[in-house]
Design an enzyme around this catalytic site. Sequence first.
Site, PDB file in Angstrom:
ATOM      1  N   HIS A  10      32.187  49.176  34.770  1.00 52.68           N
ATOM      2  CA  HIS A  10      32.024  48.096  36.121  1.00 52.68           C
ATOM      3  C   HIS A  10      31.985  49.877  36.953  1.00 52.68           C
ATOM      4  CE1 HIS A  10      33.509  44.748  33.237  1.00 52.68           C
ATOM      5  NE2 HIS A  10      34.154  45.903  32.218  1.00 52.68           N
TER       6      HIS A  10
HETATM    7  C1  BDR Z   1      38.286  46.149  35.427  1.00 54.75           C
HETATM    8  O1  BDR Z   1      39.283  46.530  34.847  1.00 54.75           O
HETATM    9  C2  BDR Z   1      40.100  47.959  34.293  1.00 54.75           C
HETATM   10  O2  BDR Z   1      40.210  48.182  32.251  1.00 54.75           O
HETATM   11  C3  BDR Z   1      38.169  48.567  34.311  1.00 54.75           C
HETATM   12  O3  BDR Z   1      38.729  50.138  34.555  1.00 54.75           O
HETATM   13  C4  BDR Z   1      37.397  48.279  35.961  1.00 54.75           C
HETATM   14  O4  BDR Z   1      38.232  48.322  37.332  1.00 54.75           O
HETATM   15  C5  BDR Z   1      37.137  45.772  34.823  1.00 54.75           C
HETATM   16  O5  BDR Z   1      37.672  44.356  34.813  1.00 54.75           O
END
Ligand code: BDR
Length: 312
Positions: free
Chosen positions: A238
């Site tokens: 992400h």
């Molecule tokens: C986000 O949540 C975290 O676990 C990841 O690093 C990312 O920033 C995705 O929903």
Amino acid sequence: MKKIPVILDGDPGHDDAISYVIARANPLIDIKLLCSVNGNQTIDKTTINTLKIANLLDINCPISKGAIRPLIAPIMPAGNWHGESGLDGYDLNIGDKKLTDKPAYKMMYEVLYNSQEKVTIISTGPLTNVAILLKTYPEIKNKIKMIAIMGGGIIHGNWTPASEYNILVDPEAAKIVFDSGIKINAAVLDATEKAIIKPSDFPRIEQVNNKVSQVVLAWLKFFYKHPMEIGYEGAPIHDPLALLSITNPEILKIQKMHIDIDLDGKYTRGMFVYDRRHSSKLKPNADIVLDIDRDKFVDLLINALHYYDGRK
Ligand code: BDR
Ligand code: CA
């Protein structure tokens, strides 16, 4: 070419770490400050991970410990995704990296205040540090060029049906940021869940074969397991999309929208309420990253990894 001064604020976290790998490899990005924040793991763990990543990537800037907990809500670690350490998969050390005496929000203020030009904040975790900065030093807004975040979802959530993790952990902080009037780019799940690294991509990463690519591959070999168990085709990476919204908009689809953040809903706390009505009178307050060309994203990651060829 002119460099872009940035503050990287995150909760590493495998995808935060990969975002830092891509940022460090981009000659246009000038990393002025690294900040940890509570999120994927407790603040002590995300802070150690930040120091370790800075050491691995030879990032030479101040590193500051951020907020221990969200503004109001309790902590909500994501160990099922990122492991006990928050960055399981490869045992790194911090080398000679040290923390500043001042906490993240104060160091953010100092970096912004002392900068000749406006600075971009790239946030890949809960927005707690940024919200504390804006509430403590409201006048510093004028020194922030923009805030690029990974957070939220337009058609769905990931931690609840309605809400994405970074926003859900600290929705009050997110609301402060979205209501600030500062230019915001938000990479939402609609795009970030398409930035998947699949096991079939691993051989390409293996072929790069330098120290950083080996670590990234080890991180991915840990990080892809949980999402694949629950139905993803690989590991959703992400966080780099916040950075790419600035450096590589050509591989993204971006649309202006007005976003409100629900704070009170029984089922919808942390949800992005977006306005796509033709009759809308609400002014857009964010540029939302809605889609990505996955193949180009994989190529971009491989190219970034080659930056580390020939380093120890
Ligand atoms: C986000 O949540 C975290 O676990 C990841 O690093 C990312 O920033 C995705 O929903
Ligand atoms: Ca993150």
